[in-house]
Motif scaffolding. Structure first.
Motif, PDB file in Angstrom:
ATOM      1  N   ASP A 223       0.849  -1.189   0.000  1.00  0.00           N
ATOM      2  CA  ASP A 223       0.000   0.000   0.000  1.00  0.00           C
ATOM      3  C   ASP A 223       0.888   1.243   0.000  1.00  0.00           C
ATOM      4  O   ASP A 223       1.984   1.246   0.543  1.00  0.00           O
ATOM      5  N   GLY A 224       0.419   2.308  -0.600  1.00  0.00           N
ATOM      6  CA  GLY A 224       1.179   3.546  -0.585  1.00  0.00           C
ATOM      7  C   GLY A 224       2.074   3.698  -1.801  1.00  0.00           C
ATOM      8  O   GLY A 224       1.962   2.956  -2.783  1.00  0.00           O
ATOM      9  N   ASP A 225       2.973   4.666  -1.715  1.00  0.00           N
ATOM     10  CA  ASP A 225       3.865   4.991  -2.835  1.00  0.00           C
ATOM     11  C   ASP A 225       5.090   4.086  -2.764  1.00  0.00           C
ATOM     12  O   ASP A 225       6.120   4.448  -2.188  1.00  0.00           O
ATOM     13  N   VAL A 226       4.980   2.911  -3.373  1.00  0.00           N
ATOM     14  CA  VAL A 226       6.047   1.914  -3.289  1.00  0.00           C
ATOM     15  C   VAL A 226       7.340   2.399  -3.945  1.00  0.00           C
ATOM     16  O   VAL A 226       8.419   2.292  -3.352  1.00  0.00           O
ATOM     17  N   PRO A 227       7.310   2.954  -5.167  1.00  0.00           N
ATOM     18  CA  PRO A 227       8.568   3.403  -5.784  1.00  0.00           C
ATOM     19  C   PRO A 227       9.301   4.442  -4.936  1.00  0.00           C
ATOM     20  O   PRO A 227      10.524   4.375  -4.784  1.00  0.00           O
ATOM     21  N   ARG A 228       8.570   5.418  -4.406  1.00  0.00           N
ATOM     22  CA  ARG A 228       9.226   6.434  -3.584  1.00  0.00           C
ATOM     23  C   ARG A 228       9.854   5.810  -2.343  1.00  0.00           C
ATOM     24  O   ARG A 228      10.992   6.142  -1.983  1.00  0.00           O
ATOM     25  N   THR A 229       9.127   4.920  -1.680  1.00  0.00           N
ATOM     26  CA  THR A 229       9.659   4.272  -0.484  1.00  0.00           C
ATOM     27  C   THR A 229      10.947   3.517  -0.809  1.00  0.00           C
ATOM     28  O   THR A 229      11.925   3.567  -0.055  1.00  0.00           O
ATOM     29  N   ILE A 230      10.949   2.800  -1.934  1.00  0.00           N
ATOM     30  CA  ILE A 230      12.150   2.034  -2.305  1.00  0.00           C
ATOM     31  C   ILE A 230      13.308   2.962  -2.623  1.00  0.00           C
ATOM     32  O   ILE A 230      14.451   2.730  -2.205  1.00  0.00           O
ATOM     33  N   ARG A 231      13.032   4.035  -3.345  1.00  0.00           N
ATOM     34  CA  ARG A 231      14.112   4.977  -3.664  1.00  0.00           C
ATOM     35  C   ARG A 231      14.710   5.578  -2.397  1.00  0.00           C
ATOM     36  O   ARG A 231      15.932   5.767  -2.299  1.00  0.00           O
ATOM     37  N   GLU A 232      13.850   5.854  -1.409  1.00  0.00           N
ATOM     38  CA  GLU A 232      14.345   6.410  -0.142  1.00  0.00           C
ATOM     39  C   GLU A 232      15.180   5.390   0.616  1.00  0.00           C
ATOM     40  O   GLU A 232      16.251   5.706   1.134  1.00  0.00           O
ATOM     41  N   ARG A 233      14.705   4.164   0.672  1.00  0.00           N
ATOM     42  CA  ARG A 233      15.398   3.142   1.463  1.00  0.00           C
ATOM     43  C   ARG A 233      16.690   2.678   0.812  1.00  0.00           C
ATOM     44  O   ARG A 233      17.575   2.163   1.489  1.00  0.00           O
ATOM     45  N   THR A 234      16.791   2.826  -0.475  1.00  0.00           N
ATOM     46  CA  THR A 234      17.997   2.372  -1.180  1.00  0.00           C
ATOM     47  C   THR A 234      18.897   3.534  -1.588  1.00  0.00           C
ATOM     48  O   THR A 234      19.857   3.337  -2.331  1.00  0.00           O
ATOM     49  N   SER A 235      18.579   4.741  -1.117  1.00  0.00           N
ATOM     50  CA  SER A 235      19.371   5.937  -1.419  1.00  0.00           C
ATOM     51  C   SER A 235      19.510   6.167  -2.918  1.00  0.00           C
ATOM     52  O   SER A 235      20.602   6.352  -3.451  1.00  0.00           O
ATOM     53  N   GLY A 236      18.365   6.121  -3.606  1.00  0.00           N
ATOM     54  CA  GLY A 236      18.375   6.473  -5.013  1.00  0.00           C
ATOM     55  C   GLY A 236      17.679   5.503  -5.938  1.00  0.00           C
ATOM     56  O   GLY A 236      17.416   5.823  -7.096  1.00  0.00           O
ATOM     57  N   GLY A 237      17.397   4.310  -5.471  1.00  0.00           N
ATOM     58  CA  GLY A 237      16.691   3.342  -6.306  1.00  0.00           C
ATOM     59  C   GLY A 237      17.418   2.016  -6.401  1.00  0.00           C
ATOM     60  O   GLY A 237      18.623   1.920  -6.135  1.00  0.00           O
ATOM     61  N   ALA A 238      16.688   0.993  -6.774  1.00  0.00           N
ATOM     62  CA  ALA A 238      17.257  -0.354  -6.896  1.00  0.00           C
ATOM     63  C   ALA A 238      18.077  -0.474  -8.177  1.00  0.00           C
ATOM     64  O   ALA A 238      17.801   0.198  -9.180  1.00  0.00           O
ATOM     65  N   ALA A 239      19.076  -1.347  -8.142  1.00  0.00           N
ATOM     66  CA  ALA A 239      19.850  -1.647  -9.350  1.00  0.00           C
ATOM     67  C   ALA A 239      19.089  -2.617 -10.232  1.00  0.00           C
ATOM     68  O   ALA A 239      19.138  -2.526 -11.464  1.00  0.00           O
TER      69      ALA A 239
END
Length: 350
Positions: A223-239
């Motif tokens: 639920d929620g803004d998954v891409p933004r959460t991932i970018r925040e947790r990975t300091s810029g986005g997944a490889a």
């Protein structure tokens, strides 16, 4: 013998008496010891795939993740004999075309999809016939039981092929996995073994708990803004990011959560809602130089590589098996996938 036969798409499956198969001259018959129960079986039962001319016909025996013992051998088979315990891929190559000769038998243009085509009757049965056996079958190492091998079926192989052969994974990379069903959990375990940091996404707490148990360093509720959460947790986005479910939302989230130069791996097949078509942010993908990759099973010629990985203890597919059932319960377990409530991999032991 008894088998789970698709009598009519979407109608209840039943255990049916069918003739026992004979081996083709270049094939064998395998006594099925175990067979994984996969969401692709659910897609087949529902009749999904007409948009790519991939609907199993009525009368098809389902089941495509088997392991077992060779009991009959065709006259032209040279490398196998009765008593061999073997792994059976679902994507069966002919062993002679340019794709097969160059190590890409999983996309053989003359191949057969086990459990989905009349020429490849499936393994939710007491026995299954396998064509082109010298090319397609791999003898199991001592000590690898059939249930573990069934767990290595299409989901695990697809995840391994995608991460080890299709994507450019470097130890330390962040890998996001969208959907923690069988293929998603397989990808989590494999990515961790390859040295990646893993972030798992799902809407089910039980699935996220299993993902953490298998090595995901971070989990995100869907639920929620998954891409933004991932970018925040990975300091810029997944490889690397994997859509392990095949719906529009998870595919878009997977592409959108990537860092520049990232790679999206599509493993989940679409449902009747998407019909094989998902709109993507093409301009954004171009601007960030995003790769979109597919992964389908694994070439039979690379099975030894995966089996050595299992033997080394680096990965343990058995950790993903959450339930074993007899053949008679397979119809109910496939129907239960309507609710997306299964966690891990379920295996039938006829």
């Amino acid at each position: 013998m008894q088998a789970v036969v698709l009598e009519s798409h979407g109608e209840p499956l039943e255990l049916t008496e069918v003739p026992t198969p004979d081996p083709a001259p270049d094939g064998v018959v395998v006594d099925v010891e175990a067979c994984g129960i996969c969401r692709s079986d659910w897609h087949a039962w529902k009749g999904h795939g007409e948009w790519v001319d991939d609907v199993p016909p009525e009368g098809q025996i389902l089941g495509h993740e088997p392991a077992g013992v060779v009991v009959e051998v065709g006259d032209r088979v040279r490398t196998l004999e009765a008593g061999d315990r073997v792994a059976v891929p679902f994507s069966l190559g002919d062993g002679t075309c340019s794709r097969c000769r160059n190590g890409h038998g999983n996309v053989c243009p003359n191949g057969t999809a086990l459990g989905f085509e009349p020429a490849g009757q499936g393994a939710f049965a007491d026995r299954v016939a396998v064509p082109h056996a010298d090319y397609n079958l791999t003898v199991l190492p001592e000590g690898l039981d059939a249930t573990t091998m069934a767990a290595l079926g299409c989901r695990y192989m697809t995840a391994y092929h995608g991460l080890a052969h299709r994507a450019d994974l470097t130890p330390g990379d962040w890998v996001a996995v969208h959907g923690c069903g069988g293929v998603g959990l397989s990808a989590i375990q494999i990515a961790r073994a390859l040295g990646a940091r893993v972030l798992a996404v799902d809407i089910r707490e039980e699935a996220l708990e299993k993902a953490a148990e298998l090595g995901a360093q971070a989990t995100v509720h869907g639920d929620g803004d998954v891409p933004r959460t991932i970018r925040e947790r990975t300091s810029g986005g997944a490889a690397i990011s994997i859509d392990a479910l095949g719906i529009e939302e998870t595919c878009r989230n997977s592409v959108d959560c990537l860092a520049s130069l990232g790679q999206h791996l599509q493993m989940g097949l679409t449902t009747g809602a998407e019909r094989g078509e998902i709109p993507l942010p093409t301009d954004s993908m171009v601007g960030r130089e995003i790769d979109f990759l597919g992964s389908r099973g694994m070439p039979p010629t690379r099975y030894d590589e995966l089996l050595r990985f299992v033997e080394s203890g680096a990965i343990d597919p058995a950790e993903l098996v959450t339930r074993t059932v007899p053949l008679r319960e397979v119809p109910d377990r496939i129907a239960a996938m309507d609710e997306y409530d299964a966690v891990g991999i379920e295996v039938c032991e006829p």
